[in-house]
Write a protein that holds these residues in place. Structure first.
Motif, PDB file in Angstrom:
ATOM      1  N   PRO A   1      29.733 -47.720  -2.263  1.00 23.39           N
ATOM      2  CA  PRO A   1      30.845 -47.467  -1.336  1.00 23.39           C
ATOM      3  C   PRO A   1      31.614 -46.181  -1.607  1.00 23.39           C
ATOM      4  O   PRO A   1      32.146 -45.577  -0.664  1.00 23.39           O
ATOM      5  CB  PRO A   1      31.757 -48.688  -1.536  1.00 23.39           C
ATOM      6  N   CYS A   2      31.689 -45.761  -2.854  1.00 26.49           N
ATOM      7  CA  CYS A   2      32.579 -44.651  -3.226  1.00 26.49           C
ATOM      8  C   CYS A   2      31.860 -43.374  -3.630  1.00 26.49           C
ATOM      9  O   CYS A   2      32.478 -42.296  -3.642  1.00 26.49           O
ATOM     10  CB  CYS A   2      33.495 -45.091  -4.376  1.00 26.49           C
ATOM     11  N   VAL A   3      30.595 -43.458  -3.983  1.00 22.27           N
ATOM     12  CA  VAL A   3      29.862 -42.269  -4.413  1.00 22.27           C
ATOM     13  C   VAL A   3      28.518 -42.215  -3.686  1.00 22.27           C
ATOM     14  O   VAL A   3      27.949 -43.258  -3.331  1.00 22.27           O
ATOM     15  CB  VAL A   3      29.649 -42.265  -5.945  1.00 22.27           C
ATOM     16  N   PRO A   4      28.012 -40.964  -3.478  1.00 21.51           N
ATOM     17  CA  PRO A   4      28.664 -39.710  -3.865  1.00 21.51           C
ATOM     18  C   PRO A   4      30.001 -39.522  -3.143  1.00 21.51           C
ATOM     19  O   PRO A   4      30.178 -40.009  -2.026  1.00 21.51           O
ATOM     20  CB  PRO A   4      27.660 -38.636  -3.466  1.00 21.51           C
TER      21      PRO A   4
ATOM     22  N   GLY B   1      23.690 -42.972  -6.619  1.00 23.28           N
ATOM     23  CA  GLY B   1      25.063 -42.650  -6.305  1.00 23.28           C
ATOM     24  C   GLY B   1      25.489 -41.239  -6.654  1.00 23.28           C
ATOM     25  O   GLY B   1      26.624 -40.856  -6.364  1.00 23.28           O
ATOM     26  N   THR B   2      24.610 -40.442  -7.246  1.00 22.15           N
ATOM     27  CA  THR B   2      24.928 -39.065  -7.619  1.00 22.15           C
ATOM     28  C   THR B   2      24.220 -38.105  -6.679  1.00 22.15           C
ATOM     29  O   THR B   2      22.989 -38.128  -6.580  1.00 22.15           O
ATOM     30  CB  THR B   2      24.503 -38.777  -9.064  1.00 22.15           C
ATOM     31  N   GLN B   3      24.986 -37.280  -5.973  1.00 22.52           N
ATOM     32  CA  GLN B   3      24.374 -36.307  -5.068  1.00 22.52           C
ATOM     33  C   GLN B   3      23.689 -35.220  -5.883  1.00 22.52           C
ATOM     34  O   GLN B   3      24.293 -34.603  -6.761  1.00 22.52           O
ATOM     35  CB  GLN B   3      25.414 -35.690  -4.138  1.00 22.52           C
ATOM     36  N   ILE B   4      22.409 -34.980  -5.568  1.00 20.83           N
ATOM     37  CA  ILE B   4      21.649 -34.011  -6.344  1.00 20.83           C
ATOM     38  C   ILE B   4      21.286 -32.766  -5.555  1.00 20.83           C
ATOM     39  O   ILE B   4      20.965 -31.733  -6.156  1.00 20.83           O
ATOM     40  CB  ILE B   4      20.364 -34.649  -6.929  1.00 20.83           C
ATOM     41  N   TYR B   5      21.333 -32.838  -4.207  1.00 16.56           N
ATOM     42  CA  TYR B   5      20.891 -31.662  -3.465  1.00 16.56           C
ATOM     43  C   TYR B   5      21.336 -31.745  -2.019  1.00 16.56           C
ATOM     44  O   TYR B   5      21.517 -32.837  -1.462  1.00 16.56           O
ATOM     45  CB  TYR B   5      19.365 -31.537  -3.517  1.00 16.56           C
ATOM     46  N   SER B   6      21.505 -30.569  -1.401  1.00 14.64           N
ATOM     47  CA  SER B   6      21.747 -30.430   0.029  1.00 14.64           C
ATOM     48  C   SER B   6      20.679 -29.507   0.593  1.00 14.64           C
ATOM     49  O   SER B   6      20.547 -28.365   0.133  1.00 14.64           O
ATOM     50  CB  SER B   6      23.141 -29.841   0.298  1.00 14.64           C
ATOM     51  N   LEU B   7      19.908 -29.999   1.546  1.00 13.99           N
ATOM     52  CA  LEU B   7      18.861 -29.167   2.137  1.00 13.99           C
ATOM     53  C   LEU B   7      19.471 -27.962   2.832  1.00 13.99           C
ATOM     54  O   LEU B   7      20.484 -28.075   3.519  1.00 13.99           O
ATOM     55  CB  LEU B   7      18.036 -29.978   3.139  1.00 13.99           C
ATOM     56  N   LYS B   8      18.816 -26.826   2.638  1.00 16.14           N
ATOM     57  CA  LYS B   8      19.278 -25.575   3.232  1.00 16.14           C
ATOM     58  C   LYS B   8      18.340 -25.152   4.363  1.00 16.14           C
ATOM     59  O   LYS B   8      17.145 -25.470   4.347  1.00 16.14           O
ATOM     60  CB  LYS B   8      19.360 -24.494   2.161  1.00 16.14           C
ATOM     61  N   SER B   9      18.888 -24.449   5.311  1.00 20.45           N
ATOM     62  CA  SER B   9      18.109 -24.005   6.457  1.00 20.45           C
ATOM     63  C   SER B   9      16.885 -23.214   6.005  1.00 20.45           C
ATOM     64  O   SER B   9      16.971 -22.365   5.108  1.00 20.45           O
ATOM     65  CB  SER B   9      18.983 -23.145   7.370  1.00 20.45           C
ATOM     66  N   GLY B  10      15.738 -23.522   6.599  1.00 21.45           N
ATOM     67  CA  GLY B  10      14.498 -22.838   6.246  1.00 21.45           C
ATOM     68  C   GLY B  10      13.675 -23.542   5.190  1.00 21.45           C
ATOM     69  O   GLY B  10      12.628 -23.028   4.777  1.00 21.45           O
ATOM     70  N   TRP B  11      14.108 -24.732   4.774  1.00 22.71           N
ATOM     71  CA  TRP B  11      13.387 -25.429   3.702  1.00 22.71           C
ATOM     72  C   TRP B  11      11.935 -25.710   4.057  1.00 22.71           C
ATOM     73  O   TRP B  11      11.061 -25.719   3.177  1.00 22.71           O
ATOM     74  CB  TRP B  11      14.096 -26.735   3.348  1.00 22.71           C
ATOM     75  N   SER B  12      11.652 -25.933   5.340  1.00 24.34           N
ATOM     76  CA  SER B  12      10.287 -26.295   5.725  1.00 24.34           C
ATOM     77  C   SER B  12       9.313 -25.132   5.612  1.00 24.34           C
ATOM     78  O   SER B  12       8.100 -25.315   5.742  1.00 24.34           O
ATOM     79  CB  SER B  12      10.274 -26.841   7.161  1.00 24.34           C
ATOM     80  N   ASN B  13       9.818 -23.932   5.342  1.00 26.03           N
ATOM     81  CA  ASN B  13       8.962 -22.749   5.205  1.00 26.03           C
ATOM     82  C   ASN B  13       8.726 -22.356   3.751  1.00 26.03           C
ATOM     83  O   ASN B  13       8.113 -21.324   3.485  1.00 26.03           O
ATOM     84  CB  ASN B  13       9.576 -21.566   5.960  1.00 26.03           C
TER      85      ASN B  13
END
Length: 621
Positions: free
Chosen positions: A396-399, A121-133
């Motif tokens: 239901p409520c988190v993240p 339930g805790t958001q730890i990361y958001s993938l950023k453009s270019g991650w596959s490189n």
């Protein structure tokens, strides 16, 4: 004596092995239908399970770092924005949770997806453009305490492609791993932002270093220079003491390579991009492996983080106890900007040295939703056959960035739990019955289920949700009477039950309250009565009277049926007799005529005899 010594050694070894069993491990090959082993270490990956949805597909591996697996699972937005792996029977403990990402091997999937990742339930990361490189961005790793026997790893769509997951790992680590002082514990998550092996020419996992399994099989990204000719690589084959010790169990080989600064650029400086306004825990690894240093006080430097001195006068040989001994220094700092800079500034010896760096983002654990309310929503999801597009998976409520569709939440500061205060599921083509479990949403203030195909009766248990202020069940197929319990909803301000098939009298308590304080609509319910705007109800009958009338009607109906049967049988018998008489009529007529002729003859003869007697003897006699 030698035998006793051997027995003692064996007993000590056995005691040690019993005291520290192998860590619990779970590895899942997403999308795979069978268990597989990946080269070169022949690691076992279990076949895909515990997912909430998605589609299996062939995988394209973005990096050599990715495990050699051929399948993945991706989650189309049509199946909902939130999808999870919910793994059960996880022993309580401290874990490195890691998810690898892949690319779908199909012409229609050309772009790398961008999505968010949460654990428990805790958001730890958001993938950023270019991650596959970038080798160290093809996975996300976090240190998490799992205490309730389950592990929930969720992937949240952001509208930039479908999340595609190659594999998931749960690797148990020491309960005290990466302890950094106040603030450490079950209320925080350490998300790996960077992990560098300085002076190494090849990136490696702990397993490649033959590291202790309790280390969590960390990935060490090699870095050969901090840039601008400021450093040079050195290495050694000599043993490093006090390296693989509890609670972090670092591999010894990690300390056999290093970067040292040069005469032209004495400072060693490493900079990493980070998210602003966060706390970061930095772990720096040292071992004096430079053959030019023969003792203490020959290399002394300060350590600065974003310009602030966090360690002053560091002498690795002195602080570790000798050359070729491992030293780990940790500092947790707040970072306001978008960069984190670690600087080693020499004070003696003109050169600084460093062997490895770890940077963790300190993430405060989100409070979870009340378990009772989660289960109530899960029951509602099944009872009303909510479409997959709602994505009611995870918490239901988190993240907080990704709550369930149609669900409004509030935090209870006293308990620290989230609760549901609103449900807006109107015009969603829902079917089925409204379950009694709706009453387990004790803090619900607004419930809108209008414009669906819900049938059956309105649960009387809804009257126990005394916090309700708005209730809209209009334009469904509810039938039966309005529960008397709705009269207990003293906070109700708006009630819409129009467009259903309700019948009976509107409860007096409810009607009286609505007439004076709230807006309501009961129209288009042909059987409702009892308040202005609806038909007048007939005489009120008690339940006993209703039962009596029903019984009498039943008896009367049975009598009517019985009499009808008797009349029908009698009528049939009469008709049968008439039919028989009609068939015998000619014979009866002939018989009657003959009898009449005989009687007439007898009467004529008797008349002549009587006349002779009266006139005297006959002349013929």
């Amino acid at each position: 004596m030698l035998l006793l010594l051997r027995l003692l050694v064996f007993h000590l070894a056995l005691s040690t092995s019993l005291a520290k069993p192998a860590p619990w491990v779970m590895r899942i090959s997403c999308g795979s239908r069978v268990n597989v082993h990946s080269p070169p270490s022949n690691t076992l990956w279990f076949k895909d399970f515990a997912y909430t949805g998605g589609v299996p597909a062939n995988a394209t591996l973005p990096s050599f770092v990715s495990p050699r697996l051929t399948s993945l699972r991706y989650f189309p937005l049509s199946e909902g924005p939130n999808n999870c792996y919910n793994i059960k029977r996880v022993p309580k403990g401290h874990y490195a949770v890691r998810a690898f990402y892949g690319l779908v091997a199909h012409p229609n999937f050309n772009d790398e997806p961008l999505f968010d990742i949460s654990v428990e339930g805790t958001q730890i990361y958001s993938l950023k453009s270019g991650w596959s490189n970038h080798d160290d961005q093809v996975f996300t790793e976090a240190l998490v305490f799992l205490t309730d026997g389950t592990a929930s790893i969720c992937f949240h769509s952001t509208g930039h492609g479908d999340p595609a997951i190659l594999s998931i790992e749960l690797l148990q680590v020491d309960d005290r791993a990466y302890y950094f002082g106040p603030g450490w514990g079950e209320g925080m998550v350490l998300r790996t932002a960077a992990r560098l092996s300085c002076g190494n020419t090849k990136s490696k996992f702990d397993a490649d270093y033959s590291g202790d399994h309790w280390g969590g099989d960390r990935f060490w990204n090699s870095i050969q220079t901090f840039g601008l000719g400021s450093d040079q690589m050195i290495n050694t084959t000599r043993r490093i003491q006090q390296a693989s010790t509890a609670p972090n169990f670092y591999p010894e080989a990690l300390y056999q390579t290093a970067l040292i600064s040069t005469d032209s650029q004495p400072d060693l400086t490493y900079t990493i991009d980070v998210d602003p306004n966060r706390n970061y825990s930095i772990w720096m690894h040292f071992a004096e492996i430079d053959s030019n240093i023969t003792g203490v006080k020959q290399r002394i430097f300060d350590i600065l983080i974003n310009g602030d001195i966090v360690f002053e006068g560091v002498d690795v040989a002195q602080m570790s106890g000798d050359r070729y001994k491992a030293l780990v220094l940790n500092s947790t700092v707040a970072v306001n900007g978008r960069t984190l800079t670690i600087t080693l500034h020499p004070k003696e010896g003109n050169h600084a040295i460093i062997n490895a760096i770890e940077v963790f983002e300190v993430v405060i654990v989100e409070s979870k939703t009340s378990l009772e309310e989660v289960r109530a929503l899960q029951t509602l999801r099944s009872a009303l056959a909510l479409p997959l597009r709602f994505g009611w998976n995870g918490d239901p409520c988190v993240p907080q960035q990704h709550p369930w569709s149609g669900v409004d939440c509030q935090i209870d500061k006293a308990s620290g739990k989230w609760f549901i205060d609103g449900l807006g599921l109107d015009n969603q083509d829902l079917r089925g019955l409204l379950p009694n479990d709706i009453s387990r949403l004790h803090n619900l203030q607004s419930l809108n289920l209008s414009g669906n195909g819900i049938h059956g009766s309105i649960p009387s248990s809804i009257g126990t949700v005394t916090t309700l202020e708005f209730l809209d069940l209009s334009h469904n197929f509810f039938n039966g009477s309005i529960p008397e319990s709705l009269g207990q909803l003293t906070s109700l301000q708006r009630l819409y039950l129009n467009g259903n098939s309700l019948s009976g009298k509107v409860p007096a308590a409810l009607g009286g309250r609505l007439l004076h304080r709230a807006s309501f609509n009961f129209t288009d319910n042909a059987g409702l009565c009892g308040i202005p705007g609806l038909p007048t109800c007939g005489p009120h009958l008690s339940a006993g009277a209703i039962v009596g009338i029903a019984f009498a009607a039943s008896v009367g109906f049975l009598l009517l049926i019985t009499c009808s049967m008797c009349w029908w049988k009698r009528r049939r018998n009469i008709r049968r007799a008439q039919q028989i008489a009609a068939r015998g009529a000619p014979y009866a007529k002939a018989r009657t005529q003959t009898s009449h002729d005989i009687q007439m003859t007898r009467h004529h003869n008797h008349g002549h005899a009587r006349a002779a007697s009266e006139n005297g003897p006959s002349l013929l006699s």
